[in-house]
Motif scaffolding. Structure first.
Motif, PDB file in Angstrom:
ATOM      1  N   ARG A   1      58.184  51.529  37.912  1.00 23.80           N
ATOM      2  CA  ARG A   1      58.025  52.786  37.168  1.00 23.80           C
ATOM      3  C   ARG A   1      57.572  52.506  35.735  1.00 23.80           C
ATOM      4  N   GLU A   2      56.344  52.814  35.425  1.00 20.36           N
ATOM      5  CA  GLU A   2      55.725  52.486  34.138  1.00 20.36           C
ATOM      6  C   GLU A   2      56.436  53.100  32.926  1.00 20.36           C
ATOM      7  N   PRO A   3      56.868  54.391  32.968  1.00 23.03           N
ATOM      8  CA  PRO A   3      57.472  54.983  31.754  1.00 23.03           C
ATOM      9  C   PRO A   3      58.914  54.541  31.488  1.00 23.03           C
ATOM     10  N   LEU A   4      59.483  53.697  32.355  1.00 20.85           N
ATOM     11  CA  LEU A   4      60.881  53.301  32.211  1.00 20.85           C
ATOM     12  C   LEU A   4      61.094  52.493  30.933  1.00 20.85           C
ATOM     13  N   ARG A   5      61.943  53.001  30.044  1.00 25.65           N
ATOM     14  CA  ARG A   5      62.170  52.369  28.746  1.00 25.65           C
ATOM     15  C   ARG A   5      63.491  51.607  28.672  1.00 25.65           C
ATOM     16  N   GLY A   6      64.388  51.895  29.586  1.00 31.82           N
ATOM     17  CA  GLY A   6      65.679  51.209  29.549  1.00 31.82           C
ATOM     18  C   GLY A   6      66.560  51.637  30.705  1.00 31.82           C
ATOM     19  N   VAL A   7      67.556  50.798  30.992  1.00 35.09           N
ATOM     20  CA  VAL A   7      68.500  51.055  32.075  1.00 35.09           C
ATOM     21  C   VAL A   7      69.912  51.067  31.509  1.00 35.09           C
ATOM     22  N   LEU A   8      70.680  52.081  31.868  1.00 38.63           N
ATOM     23  CA  LEU A   8      72.109  52.093  31.576  1.00 38.63           C
ATOM     24  C   LEU A   8      72.804  51.638  32.855  1.00 38.63           C
ATOM     25  N   HIS A   9      73.367  50.441  32.838  1.00 40.50           N
ATOM     26  CA  HIS A   9      74.054  49.898  34.013  1.00 40.50           C
ATOM     27  C   HIS A   9      75.536  50.201  33.874  1.00 40.50           C
ATOM     28  N   LEU A  10      76.024  51.117  34.703  1.00 39.86           N
ATOM     29  CA  LEU A  10      77.410  51.563  34.616  1.00 39.86           C
ATOM     30  C   LEU A  10      78.322  50.642  35.419  1.00 39.86           C
ATOM     31  N   ILE A  11      79.415  50.223  34.791  1.00 39.95           N
ATOM     32  CA  ILE A  11      80.420  49.362  35.409  1.00 39.95           C
ATOM     33  C   ILE A  11      81.766  50.071  35.291  1.00 39.95           C
ATOM     34  N   ASP A  12      82.547  50.067  36.359  1.00 43.35           N
ATOM     35  CA  ASP A  12      83.870  50.690  36.344  1.00 43.35           C
ATOM     36  C   ASP A  12      84.787  49.884  35.422  1.00 43.35           C
TER      37      ASP A  12
ATOM     38  N   SER B   1      75.533  54.478  56.686  1.00 45.72           N
ATOM     39  CA  SER B   1      74.993  53.566  57.690  1.00 45.72           C
ATOM     40  C   SER B   1      74.178  52.477  57.004  1.00 45.72           C
ATOM     41  N   LYS B   2      74.003  51.347  57.700  1.00 43.80           N
ATOM     42  CA  LYS B   2      73.209  50.244  57.143  1.00 43.80           C
ATOM     43  C   LYS B   2      71.788  50.712  56.835  1.00 43.80           C
ATOM     44  N   ALA B   3      71.252  51.545  57.723  1.00 40.16           N
ATOM     45  CA  ALA B   3      69.886  52.047  57.521  1.00 40.16           C
ATOM     46  C   ALA B   3      69.805  52.909  56.269  1.00 40.16           C
ATOM     47  N   GLU B   4      70.835  53.741  56.064  1.00 38.93           N
ATOM     48  CA  GLU B   4      70.861  54.616  54.893  1.00 38.93           C
ATOM     49  C   GLU B   4      71.024  53.793  53.619  1.00 38.93           C
ATOM     50  N   GLN B   5      71.911  52.793  53.654  1.00 40.63           N
ATOM     51  CA  GLN B   5      72.096  51.922  52.489  1.00 40.63           C
ATOM     52  C   GLN B   5      70.796  51.203  52.146  1.00 40.63           C
ATOM     53  N   SER B   6      70.087  50.744  53.185  1.00 42.21           N
ATOM     54  CA  SER B   6      68.824  50.035  52.984  1.00 42.21           C
ATOM     55  C   SER B   6      67.779  50.964  52.374  1.00 42.21           C
ATOM     56  N   ARG B   7      67.758  52.230  52.822  1.00 42.81           N
ATOM     57  CA  ARG B   7      66.795  53.202  52.298  1.00 42.81           C
ATOM     58  C   ARG B   7      67.067  53.476  50.818  1.00 42.81           C
ATOM     59  N   TRP B   8      68.356  53.664  50.471  1.00 42.67           N
ATOM     60  CA  TRP B   8      68.714  53.901  49.074  1.00 42.67           C
ATOM     61  C   TRP B   8      68.314  52.708  48.217  1.00 42.67           C
ATOM     62  N   SER B   9      68.590  51.509  48.732  1.00 42.97           N
ATOM     63  CA  SER B   9      68.305  50.289  47.984  1.00 42.97           C
ATOM     64  C   SER B   9      66.815  50.133  47.710  1.00 42.97           C
ATOM     65  N   SER B  10      65.993  50.375  48.738  1.00 42.86           N
ATOM     66  CA  SER B  10      64.547  50.221  48.548  1.00 42.86           C
ATOM     67  C   SER B  10      63.998  51.309  47.622  1.00 42.86           C
ATOM     68  N   MET B  11      64.594  52.505  47.665  1.00 41.21           N
ATOM     69  CA  MET B  11      64.185  53.597  46.779  1.00 41.21           C
ATOM     70  C   MET B  11      64.438  53.214  45.320  1.00 41.21           C
ATOM     71  N   ALA B  12      65.647  52.707  45.046  1.00 37.48           N
ATOM     72  CA  ALA B  12      66.003  52.310  43.683  1.00 37.48           C
ATOM     73  C   ALA B  12      65.169  51.117  43.232  1.00 37.48           C
ATOM     74  N   ALA B  13      64.990  50.146  44.136  1.00 38.12           N
ATOM     75  CA  ALA B  13      64.219  48.948  43.792  1.00 38.12           C
ATOM     76  C   ALA B  13      62.778  49.297  43.463  1.00 38.12           C
ATOM     77  N   GLY B  14      62.181  50.180  44.262  1.00 39.49           N
ATOM     78  CA  GLY B  14      60.803  50.595  44.016  1.00 39.49           C
ATOM     79  C   GLY B  14      60.655  51.278  42.675  1.00 39.49           C
ATOM     80  N   TYR B  15      61.634  52.102  42.336  1.00 35.30           N
ATOM     81  CA  TYR B  15      61.598  52.803  41.048  1.00 35.30           C
ATOM     82  C   TYR B  15      61.731  51.811  39.889  1.00 35.30           C
ATOM     83  N   LEU B  16      62.762  50.977  39.929  1.00 32.51           N
ATOM     84  CA  LEU B  16      63.052  50.084  38.801  1.00 32.51           C
ATOM     85  C   LEU B  16      61.977  49.022  38.595  1.00 32.51           C
ATOM     86  N   ALA B  17      61.380  48.556  39.681  1.00 31.80           N
ATOM     87  CA  ALA B  17      60.397  47.476  39.571  1.00 31.80           C
ATOM     88  C   ALA B  17      59.018  47.962  39.155  1.00 31.80           C
TER      89      ALA B  17
END
Length: 197
Positions: free
Chosen positions: A106-117, A88-104
């Motif tokens: 999260r202090e101990p974050l040292r790197g991101v592996l961005h997976l592409i098909d 659902s749009k609401a669920e997609q929005s919740r996932w997006s804000s969860m990921a955005a909050g973490y990535l923006a």
């Protein structure tokens, strides 16, 4: 050859603020069905470490995996996949804000592996995510999954196309196959390097 990552599942979290203090973290980011769980299992050489599903969108929380001894504080964090149309749009929005909050934030974050098909190349959502991650000024490594699905005769061209669309040099994209083990040893070394730096 780099041995398997000694990862163990710690817990799932609906918000980054609920996660405990850690020493260093590496995040896995990618579209739903890009193969994040399969890649995690390959890195650890364990079939059931991360739950895989034929249905996209199985990862709905921030899933923390600790490397090495308990209490090491070295974590790999699997984020919910983006672009899952059947949620659902609401669920997609919740996932997006969860990921955005973490990535923006999260202090101990040292790197991101961005997976592409690797089979289909970067989608418009992948490219939006590339721009967004760039704006956060995070160290990002591109990982092309499903390398085994690309015909041998097409691999050279596909590698060049994918790198060009991402705006990077083809040599900086890590091509992997969780099924065949392609590129897994090199990716294990990269994860260790990021976490232990």
């Amino acid at each position: 050859m780099a041995g398997p990552l000694a990862l163990r599942f710690v817990s799932s979290f609906p918000h980054a603020r609920q996660m405990p203090a850690t020493v260093a973290e590496v995040a896995l980011v990618g579209r739903s069905n890009v193969g994040k769980s399969s890649l995690l299992n390959a890195l650890a050489h364990r079939k059931q470490l991360a739950r895989t599903s034929k249905t996209p969108g199985a990862t709905r929380l921030l899933n923390g995996f600790e490397l090495g001894a308990e209490g090491s504080g070295l974590w790999v964090v699997d984020l919910p996949g983006y672009g899952y149309a059947k949620a659902s749009k609401a669920e997609q929005s919740r996932w997006s804000s969860m990921a955005a909050g973490y990535l923006a934030h999260r202090e101990p974050l040292r790197g991101v592996l961005h997976l592409i098909d690797g089979e289909i190349g970067p989608t418009s959502l992948d490219l939006q995510t590339v721009e967004w991650l760039d704006s956060l000024d995070l160290p990002v490594s591109y990982v092309a999954t499903k390398a085994d699905k690309v015909r041998p005769s097409r691999r050279g061209a596909r590698k060049a196309e994918l790198a060009a669309k991402l705006g990077t040099d083809r040599g900086t994209v890590h091509w992997t196959s969780a099924t065949k083990g392609t590129g897994i040893a090199e990716l294990r070394t990269l994860v260790r390097t990021l976490l232990e730096a």
